[in-house]
Scaffold this motif. Structure first.
Motif, mmCIF file in Angstrom:
data_model
loop_
_atom_site.group_PDB
_atom_site.id
_atom_site.type_symbol
_atom_site.label_atom_id
_atom_site.label_comp_id
_atom_site.label_asym_id
_atom_site.label_seq_id
_atom_site.Cartn_x
_atom_site.Cartn_y
_atom_site.Cartn_z
ATOM 1 N N THR A 1 -21.696 -70.310 -6.713
ATOM 2 C CA THR A 1 -20.548 -71.136 -6.457
ATOM 3 C C THR A 1 -21.056 -72.236 -5.188
ATOM 4 N N VAL A 2 -22.128 -71.759 -4.510
ATOM 5 C CA VAL A 2 -22.268 -72.209 -3.446
ATOM 6 C C VAL A 2 -22.925 -73.485 -3.547
ATOM 7 N N PRO A 3 -22.607 -74.675 -3.159
ATOM 8 C CA PRO A 3 -23.459 -76.111 -3.217
ATOM 9 C C PRO A 3 -24.788 -76.057 -2.903
ATOM 10 N N ALA A 4 -25.611 -76.668 -3.723
ATOM 11 C CA ALA A 4 -27.027 -76.896 -3.497
ATOM 12 C C ALA A 4 -27.181 -77.011 -1.935
ATOM 13 N N GLU A 5 -26.700 -78.065 -1.252
ATOM 14 C CA GLU A 5 -26.936 -78.360 -0.067
ATOM 15 C C GLU A 5 -26.586 -77.323 0.721
ATOM 16 N N GLU A 6 -25.811 -76.587 0.693
ATOM 17 C CA GLU A 6 -25.413 -75.256 1.493
ATOM 18 C C GLU A 6 -26.373 -74.345 1.427
ATOM 19 N N ALA A 7 -26.813 -74.266 -0.081
ATOM 20 C CA ALA A 7 -27.666 -73.173 -0.222
ATOM 21 C C ALA A 7 -28.951 -73.227 0.445
ATOM 22 N N VAL A 8 -29.325 -74.730 0.571
ATOM 23 C CA VAL A 8 -30.780 -74.864 1.106
ATOM 24 C C VAL A 8 -30.605 -74.460 2.545
ATOM 25 N N GLY A 9 -29.465 -74.775 3.159
ATOM 26 C CA GLY A 9 -29.219 -74.491 4.639
ATOM 27 C C GLY A 9 -29.310 -72.949 4.812
ATOM 28 N N ARG A 10 -28.593 -72.285 3.863
ATOM 29 C CA ARG A 10 -28.437 -70.738 3.911
ATOM 30 C C ARG A 10 -29.950 -70.093 3.981
ATOM 31 N N MET A 11 -30.856 -70.841 3.169
ATOM 32 C CA MET A 11 -32.269 -70.457 2.765
ATOM 33 C C MET A 11 -33.060 -70.335 4.047
ATOM 34 N N ILE A 12 -32.753 -71.497 4.599
ATOM 35 C CA ILE A 12 -33.395 -71.631 6.047
ATOM 36 C C ILE A 12 -33.237 -70.954 6.973
ATOM 37 N N ALA A 13 -31.750 -70.798 7.216
ATOM 38 C CA ALA A 13 -31.207 -69.793 8.174
ATOM 39 C C ALA A 13 -32.086 -68.301 7.495
ATOM 40 N N HIS A 14 -32.176 -67.890 6.615
ATOM 41 C CA HIS A 14 -32.689 -66.628 6.194
ATOM 42 C C HIS A 14 -33.832 -66.476 6.508
ATOM 43 N N TRP A 15 -34.651 -67.443 6.289
ATOM 44 C CA TRP A 15 -36.126 -67.530 6.755
ATOM 45 C C TRP A 15 -36.261 -67.563 8.206
ATOM 46 N N GLU A 16 -35.500 -68.133 8.934
ATOM 47 C CA GLU A 16 -35.539 -68.144 10.480
ATOM 48 C C GLU A 16 -35.064 -66.881 11.056
ATOM 49 N N ARG A 17 -34.432 -66.132 10.370
ATOM 50 C CA ARG A 17 -34.014 -64.761 10.693
ATOM 51 C C ARG A 17 -35.121 -63.904 10.602
ATOM 52 N N MET A 18 -35.830 -63.791 9.472
ATOM 53 C CA MET A 18 -37.025 -63.075 8.995
ATOM 54 C C MET A 18 -38.199 -63.482 9.818
ATOM 55 N N LEU A 19 -38.461 -64.711 10.132
ATOM 56 C CA LEU A 19 -39.527 -64.933 10.950
ATOM 57 C C LEU A 19 -39.379 -64.600 12.579
ATOM 58 N N GLY A 20 -38.151 -64.359 12.808
ATOM 59 C CA GLY A 20 -37.881 -63.930 14.195
ATOM 60 C C GLY A 20 -38.579 -62.530 14.618
ATOM 61 N N PHE A 21 -38.689 -61.920 13.306
ATOM 62 C CA PHE A 21 -39.136 -60.253 13.441
ATOM 63 C C PHE A 21 -40.800 -60.217 13.671
ATOM 64 N N VAL A 22 -41.421 -61.395 13.555
ATOM 65 C CA VAL A 22 -42.663 -61.310 13.758
ATOM 66 C C VAL A 22 -43.228 -62.313 14.585
ATOM 67 N N LEU A 23 -42.637 -63.408 14.928
ATOM 68 C CA LEU A 23 -43.225 -64.323 15.466
ATOM 69 C C LEU A 23 -43.466 -64.096 17.211
ATOM 70 N N PRO A 24 -42.670 -62.945 17.529
ATOM 71 C CA PRO A 24 -43.085 -62.421 18.977
ATOM 72 C C PRO A 24 -44.393 -61.760 18.952
ATOM 73 N N ASP A 25 -44.714 -61.442 18.129
ATOM 74 C CA ASP A 25 -46.222 -60.787 17.959
ATOM 75 C C ASP A 25 -47.279 -61.962 18.135
ATOM 76 N N LYS A 26 -46.904 -63.256 17.961
ATOM 77 C CA LYS A 26 -47.937 -64.182 18.048
ATOM 78 C C LYS A 26 -49.001 -64.138 16.830
ATOM 79 N N PRO A 27 -48.464 -64.069 15.496
ATOM 80 C CA PRO A 27 -49.574 -63.835 14.604
ATOM 81 C C PRO A 27 -50.402 -65.177 14.394
ATOM 82 N N ASP A 28 -51.539 -65.119 13.989
ATOM 83 C CA ASP A 28 -52.347 -66.001 13.428
ATOM 84 C C ASP A 28 -52.286 -66.597 11.992
#
Length: 316
Positions: A20-47
């Motif tokens: 039921t989530v509109p496509a525009e909102e779904a894109v925003g949720r997906m970006i937020a999901h990956w922003e959160r997940m990347l937050g677990f590894v970016l502090p290690d400064k991966p190549d």
């Protein structure tokens, strides 16, 4: 010279978004999901960060195909551009796997390599689809197996079902990449280790909802995510070579006596092969091989086959 590369692999289960989530909102949720997940590894400064297959597709359990196509239309390249911004901001390479529409309207299952400046420097199209990817979704089979030149080494790609097919693996055996990235929904089990050893390359598996792993050219799993944390970061040394113990082993003691900890000779046991690596900026592993007249594993196997077929060497 030592070529240390820090690699992060992420494999959370697909993001659940209600139909039921509109496509525009779904894109925003997906970006937020990956922003959160990347937050677990970016502090290690991966190549390098490797993401799982179709990483920005909402979970099929809650988001049906007819909604997904509208979502893809709204998404366009926005999520890729989000990852490109992360890559540029943090100075890392990112492998972004997704379903991508070509200019002619056809679809591919792809992995795009984004460099440290946020530029797409290579695209791989999944060569070996599950038939229903074409039958139900109209995705076309890829035909090429490019190897991408990165600032740390040469990178090849396989996606999910690809891992079952020798045709693609043998192309990489010939191409000799330093690293194979494997975004997937399927784990592959021993096939991951076999590909790494067969191609004499490091291997990074990023598996949605299953353990992610980093495998050495000896086929050893050197790091793996857990049931608690769906991500893993480790450092590998790409300045390495696989050698058989036969004949080479007579030189190992002299190598260690001369270079000590500047050279690593890792024996996994039972395999008959070792991984030789340079752990210094003073010389490369190839220079050590040349100095001590060592023979690479593939050269040894090739010589053995030639010797077998020499006149008079084989039974009548």
């Amino acid at each position: 010279m030592a070529n240390y590369v820090k690699i992060s692999s992420l494999g959370p289960a697909p993001c659940v978004i209600e139909a039921t989530v509109p496509a525009e909102e779904a894109v925003g949720r997906m970006i937020a999901h990956w922003e959160r997940m990347l937050g677990f590894v970016l502090p290690d400064k991966p190549d390098l960060i490797v993401l799982p297959e179709a990483c920005d597709r909402p979970s099929k359990s809650s988001y049906p195909t007819e909604r997904r196509m509208e979502y893809y239309r709204v998404r366009g390249n926005r999520i890729r551009d989000f990852f490109a911004g992360i890559a540029a901001k943090h100075g890392c390479n990112i492998v972004y796997p997704s379903h991508m529409q070509a200019e002619d309207g056809s679809w591919r299952n792809t992995a795009q390599l984004i460099d440290r400046q946020g530029r797409v420097t290579g695209t791989y199209h999944k060569n070996h689809l599950v038939p229903n990817e074409y039958n139900l979704n109209g995705i076309l089979y890829g035909k090429d197996a490019p190897v991408f030149e990165c600032d740390f080494g040469r990178v090849a790609c396989a996606i999910c079902f690809d891992l079952n097919f020798d045709e693609l693996r043998l192309k990489y055996v010939q191409a000799k990449p330093d690293l194979i990235v494997f975004p997937s929904m399927y784990h592959g089990a021993l096939m991951q280790n076999y590909w790494a050893y067969s191609c004499r390359a490091h291997f990074v598996g990023s598996i949605a909802g299953l353990p992610c792993s980093i495998v050495s050219p000896l086929g050893e799993t050197v790091a793996q995510s857990t049931n608690y944390y769906p991500y893993v970061t480790t450092t590998v040394n790409l300045d390495c070579a696989v050698l058989h113990i036969d004949e080479n082993g007579a030189h190992f003691r002299a190598i260690k006596q001369k270079y000590g900890s500047k050279v690593k000779i890792h024996d996994p046991g039972l395999l008959g092969s070792v991984l030789l690596s340079s752990e210094t900026d003073e010389f490369t592993v190839r220079e050590v091989i040349s100095e001590f007249k060592l023979e690479l594993l593939d050269d040894y196997f090739s010589r053995s086959l030639t010797h077998r077929c020499a006149p008079g060497h084989m039974e009548p």
